[in-house]
Design a protein around this motif. Sequence first.
Motif, short mmCIF file in Angstrom:
data_model
loop_
_atom_site.label_atom_id
_atom_site.label_comp_id
_atom_site.label_asym_id
_atom_site.label_seq_id
_atom_site.Cartn_x
_atom_site.Cartn_y
_atom_site.Cartn_z
N ASP A 57 -0.53 -10.08 18.58
CA ASP A 57 -0.57 -11.03 19.22
C ASP A 57 -1.16 -12.30 18.76
O ASP A 57 -0.58 -13.27 18.83
CB ASP A 57 -1.46 -10.72 20.71
CG ASP A 57 -0.84 -9.94 21.81
OD1 ASP A 57 0.36 -9.95 21.65
OD2 ASP A 57 -1.39 -9.46 22.47
N ASN A 71 1.37 -3.59 21.73
CA ASN A 71 1.71 -4.47 22.51
C ASN A 71 1.89 -4.33 24.04
O ASN A 71 1.88 -3.18 24.47
CB ASN A 71 3.31 -4.44 22.15
CG ASN A 71 3.87 -4.90 20.92
OD1 ASN A 71 4.36 -5.73 20.54
ND2 ASN A 71 3.61 -3.81 19.80
N LYS A 72 1.09 -5.22 24.73
CA LYS A 72 1.01 -4.97 26.40
C LYS A 72 1.64 -5.54 27.04
O LYS A 72 2.16 -6.68 26.82
CB LYS A 72 -0.49 -5.30 26.51
CG LYS A 72 -1.72 -4.83 25.79
CD LYS A 72 -3.19 -5.18 26.23
CE LYS A 72 -4.15 -4.57 25.44
NZ LYS A 72 -5.57 -5.32 25.78
N TYR A 73 2.29 -4.70 28.06
CA TYR A 73 3.18 -5.41 29.07
C TYR A 73 2.72 -5.33 30.43
O TYR A 73 2.16 -4.36 30.83
CB TYR A 73 4.35 -4.38 28.70
CG TYR A 73 5.12 -4.55 27.60
CD1 TYR A 73 6.12 -5.30 27.35
CD2 TYR A 73 4.97 -3.61 26.70
CE1 TYR A 73 6.83 -5.27 25.92
CE2 TYR A 73 5.17 -3.53 25.36
CZ TYR A 73 6.28 -4.40 25.10
OH TYR A 73 6.81 -4.48 23.84
N ILE A 89 7.71 -6.54 18.01
CA ILE A 89 6.81 -5.60 18.40
C ILE A 89 5.98 -5.20 16.97
O ILE A 89 4.76 -4.53 17.24
CB ILE A 89 7.43 -4.42 18.88
CG1 ILE A 89 8.33 -3.89 17.83
CG2 ILE A 89 8.19 -4.52 20.18
CD1 ILE A 89 9.29 -2.63 18.02
N GLU A 124 10.52 -10.42 20.84
CA GLU A 124 9.57 -9.41 21.33
C GLU A 124 8.56 -9.10 20.41
O GLU A 124 7.38 -9.12 20.48
CB GLU A 124 10.34 -8.12 21.59
CG GLU A 124 9.46 -7.18 22.37
CD GLU A 124 10.03 -5.64 22.69
OE1 GLU A 124 9.45 -5.02 23.32
OE2 GLU A 124 11.19 -5.74 22.47
N LYS A 166 11.38 -3.33 29.33
CA LYS A 166 10.39 -2.97 28.91
C LYS A 166 9.53 -2.23 30.10
O LYS A 166 9.61 -2.49 31.20
CB LYS A 166 9.28 -3.79 28.47
CG LYS A 166 10.17 -4.74 27.25
CD LYS A 166 10.82 -3.86 26.31
CE LYS A 166 9.84 -3.15 25.28
NZ LYS A 166 10.45 -2.25 24.11
N ARG A 196 6.10 -8.98 27.81
CA ARG A 196 4.99 -8.90 26.76
C ARG A 196 3.93 -9.94 27.06
O ARG A 196 4.42 -11.31 26.98
CB ARG A 196 5.49 -8.81 25.43
CG ARG A 196 4.29 -8.79 24.39
CD ARG A 196 4.76 -8.71 22.87
NE ARG A 196 3.33 -8.64 22.15
CZ ARG A 196 3.42 -8.63 20.81
NH1 ARG A 196 4.81 -8.62 19.97
NH2 ARG A 196 2.33 -8.34 20.12
N HIS A 212 0.02 -11.86 26.31
CA HIS A 212 -1.08 -11.76 25.42
C HIS A 212 -2.41 -12.26 26.06
O HIS A 212 -3.32 -12.27 25.38
CB HIS A 212 -0.78 -12.83 24.22
CG HIS A 212 -0.44 -14.18 24.55
ND1 HIS A 212 0.93 -14.69 24.89
CD2 HIS A 212 -1.42 -15.12 24.98
CE1 HIS A 212 0.66 -15.77 25.34
NE2 HIS A 212 -0.64 -16.25 25.20
#
Length: 361
Positions: free
Chosen positions: A106, A69-71, A102, A100, A50, A77, A79
């Motif tokens: 969250d 989705n924040k990485y 997606i 994951e 990712k 990933r 939250h």
Amino acid sequence: MKVQWKSNLIIIIISTLIGLLIFEFILKLYGRYNHLSEQKLVLSDAIYEKPKSSVLKNEHPDLNIIVLNKYDSEGIRNHDEIETKNKKNIVGIFGDSHVENINIKDEFQFTTLLDKHFKDQNFVNYGVGGYSIDQIFIRYLTFSNHDIKKVYYIFSGNDAGTINSNNLIKFSNGEYELIKPKFRLLEKILGKLNITYFLIDTYYIIRSKIYLKHTLVNIDNYPQKLAEKLYYKFLAEKEANKNNIDNIVLFNQILKMFKKVVNKNNASFHIIILPSKEENDAFERIVNDKDNFEIINLYSLSKKLSENFKKDLKFKNDSHFNEYGNLIIFELMKNYLNNQNENQNIISEYKIEEKINKLYN
């Protein structure tokens, strides 16, 4: 006439090359891509990862909404605002797209719900969509320096499907070896050009302007994304696995090694079967030596749920678990980890069902 045609073609080719050289020189002076062109073209051991420090915008399968989705800086990933590498007492959830998640916000994904409930542990979503067991195992190796105390591998019936074609791991005398991909000279040259990264940058910028569903990729990920594209283009030409072992045989070899390595790192290893008859049947068919693993069968546990939980657990337009499905996974895991015999739901604690109803209504 024929000579004239050839001369014109040569002039066009030379002019194009000169133009590209000039543009490359201008980009060099501009400097935005210099730190990228100075890197070696390196592919992840798991083929693809990712993007780091990036945001994926994905369209909900059933609703006209965009899910973010924040990485974090390692492509995990995340939250919350704490970098995964700085977290302690981690419970690592490993697997494919079922982990994951997606399509799930969250606040609804089971990893986040477990993390909020068990405040003395950090539940981390290490999942990557499309991974098979070899890539899942390699992802654990990549992050084995994290403070992971427990590993929960979420089994999927697809996890044995692409092991042979991936050709990432081979076994000899009971030990494993990772097979490093190689790049051709032309591919290495492409990775050294500022023009290459200018084109990648332009692609991502234009796509973000046109589509709501897109990935906001941090520029530092461009060499990795280029390596992944080049690798997949020539994947069919890669040397086949010499042993030509059946995927299911390889799956069980890797699964056994997965547990061995996790235990060697002083962490516990567990397998989770999702509350799905298909996944339960696939597990029975694929996994050998079941007595050697600690198995959490959520499908069996789900039969004890009250009628209040009897909802459609999957998206209408997708095979993955929806918000209700994630709630069920959380509820079953929470009760299992608390060693509870009764299903004491805590939906009211987070008002999850109320939020889900609002989401769908």
